[in-house]
Enzyme design. Structure first.
Site, PDB file in Angstrom:
ATOM      1  N   ASP A  53     -11.850 -23.699 -30.284  1.00  0.00           N
ATOM      2  CA  ASP A  53     -12.560 -24.253 -29.133  1.00  0.00           C
ATOM      3  C   ASP A  53     -13.814 -23.416 -28.926  1.00  0.00           C
ATOM      4  O   ASP A  53     -13.733 -22.237 -28.575  1.00  0.00           O
ATOM      5  CB  ASP A  53     -11.669 -24.208 -27.893  1.00  0.00           C
ATOM      6  CG  ASP A  53     -12.339 -24.792 -26.651  1.00  0.00           C
ATOM      7  OD1 ASP A  53     -13.528 -25.166 -26.723  1.00  0.00           O
ATOM      8  OD2 ASP A  53     -11.683 -24.857 -25.592  1.00  0.00           O
ATOM      9  N   SER A 133     -31.445 -31.914 -33.054  1.00  0.00           N
ATOM     10  CA  SER A 133     -31.744 -33.327 -32.818  1.00  0.00           C
ATOM     11  C   SER A 133     -33.252 -33.481 -32.724  1.00  0.00           C
ATOM     12  O   SER A 133     -33.969 -32.507 -32.439  1.00  0.00           O
ATOM     13  CB  SER A 133     -31.093 -33.785 -31.508  1.00  0.00           C
ATOM     14  OG  SER A 133     -31.568 -35.070 -31.120  1.00  0.00           O
ATOM     15  N   TYR A 146     -28.899 -33.317 -22.214  1.00  0.00           N
ATOM     16  CA  TYR A 146     -28.628 -33.234 -23.649  1.00  0.00           C
ATOM     17  C   TYR A 146     -29.882 -32.766 -24.387  1.00  0.00           C
ATOM     18  O   TYR A 146     -29.815 -31.895 -25.263  1.00  0.00           O
ATOM     19  CB  TYR A 146     -28.169 -34.587 -24.179  1.00  0.00           C
ATOM     20  CG  TYR A 146     -27.851 -34.579 -25.656  1.00  0.00           C
ATOM     21  CD1 TYR A 146     -26.642 -34.064 -26.123  1.00  0.00           C
ATOM     22  CD2 TYR A 146     -28.752 -35.072 -26.590  1.00  0.00           C
ATOM     23  CE1 TYR A 146     -26.345 -34.043 -27.482  1.00  0.00           C
ATOM     24  CE2 TYR A 146     -28.464 -35.056 -27.945  1.00  0.00           C
ATOM     25  CZ  TYR A 146     -27.260 -34.540 -28.379  1.00  0.00           C
ATOM     26  OH  TYR A 146     -26.986 -34.511 -29.723  1.00  0.00           O
ATOM     27  N   LYS A 150     -30.672 -29.295 -26.803  1.00  0.00           N
ATOM     28  CA  LYS A 150     -31.209 -29.317 -28.161  1.00  0.00           C
ATOM     29  C   LYS A 150     -32.544 -28.579 -28.250  1.00  0.00           C
ATOM     30  O   LYS A 150     -32.855 -27.977 -29.288  1.00  0.00           O
ATOM     31  CB  LYS A 150     -31.342 -30.755 -28.661  1.00  0.00           C
ATOM     32  CG  LYS A 150     -29.996 -31.462 -28.825  1.00  0.00           C
ATOM     33  CD  LYS A 150     -29.040 -30.675 -29.736  1.00  0.00           C
ATOM     34  CE  LYS A 150     -27.726 -31.373 -29.958  1.00  0.00           C
ATOM     35  NZ  LYS A 150     -26.822 -30.631 -30.850  1.00  0.00           N
TER      36      LYS A 150
END
Length: 275
Positions: A53, A133, A146, A150
């Site tokens: 994890d 990304s 998000y 990135k």
């Protein structure tokens, strides 16, 4: 101790980009350990699975120690684990939700990196490949958190690469665009939705669903990982796929106002409202 094949560790390898990357690395001659938060009955035979994890220091340290105990070294780390929030206004996520996405997408990557770097420095060789990304160099309305993770991954990776290069270690970012995986299906909803954004949320969900029809397969990203892993003099960043490459060129050469209007047009936003 296995000294025949280079040893690779891939996080988030239970599905999608992580799983395909792990499989492709195995085909390329790596001995691969993929990680998953839980034991899965569908683990492929091409690589071994470690329970890990990325949100837990203890879990990360235990898994990395076990891999080193088995193999004696780590040659390649692919930081892939992450999640997204469904299209929503940035203010529709609480601070707790904002911390959660950063803890997995960014701080989880740091945990993994800090766990493997001592071994890589000791052996004076290693490569860390971070799945970023195009949103690491472009804005994404209604995916601000998000995109922020990135952008953070890109900045951290480029800075770290300069620090560890003299120790024989390189750090690289892979930047895909839309990719066909279960990622979108697994996105979590904003935890404090606001009525003012309800219509645009519904509209964007349909727009992205249409875009995903022509999205790249995950093996496009895996090929970029393999290319960067094998390069003797790797670049700091590799785009994955035609669209990602085109967006990189647009970001570099297109006037800001044209890029701004293009982003809004592609997402069905009011193009009359620009910077």
């Amino acid at each position: 101790m296995n000294n025949t094949h280079p040893i690779a560790l891939v996080t988030g390898a239970s599905s999608g980009i992580g799983r395909v990357t792990a499989e492709q690395l195995a085909l390329a001659g790596y001995k691969v350990y993929g990680t998953s938060r839980t034991r899965t009955a569908t683990a492929p035979p091409s690589f071994e699975t470690l329970i890990l994890d990325v949100n837990s220091d203890d879990s990360v340290n235990a898994a990395v120690a076990e891999l080193i105990r088995r193999e004696g070294r780590i040659d390649l780390l692919v930081n892939n684990a992450g999640f997204g929030i469904a299209p929503a206004g940035a203010e529709e996520s609480s601070m707790a939700q904002a911390r959660a996405i950063f803890d997995t997408n960014f701080f989880g990557l740091i945990r993994m990196t800090q766990a493997v770097l001592p071994q890589m420095r000791q052996q004076r060789a290693g490569r860390i490949i971070n799945i970023g990304s195009v949103l690491g160099f472009l804005p994404m309305p209604y995916a601000a958190l998000y995109a922020a993770t990135k952008h953070a991954v890109a900045g951290y990776s480029e800075s770290l690469d300069h620090e560890v290069r003299s120790h024989g270690v390189r750090v690289i970012v892979i930047e895909p665009a839309y990719t066909k995986t279960q990622f979108d299906a697994n996105m979590i909803p904003p935890d404090r939705p606001i009525g003012a954004y309800a219509d645009i949320r519904a509209s964007l969900a349909k727009t992205i669903q249409q875009i995903m029809v022509n999205a790249d397969a995950p093996d496009v990203v895996a090929k970029a990982v393999l290319k960067s892993a094998a390069a003797k003099q790797p670049d700091l960043r590799y785009t994955a796929g035609t669209l990602a490459g085109r967006l990189r060129l647009l970001r570099r050469f297109a006037p800001a106002k044209i890029l701004d209007r293009g982003i809004r047009k592609d997402l069905g936003l009011d193009v009359g409202v620009s910077s």
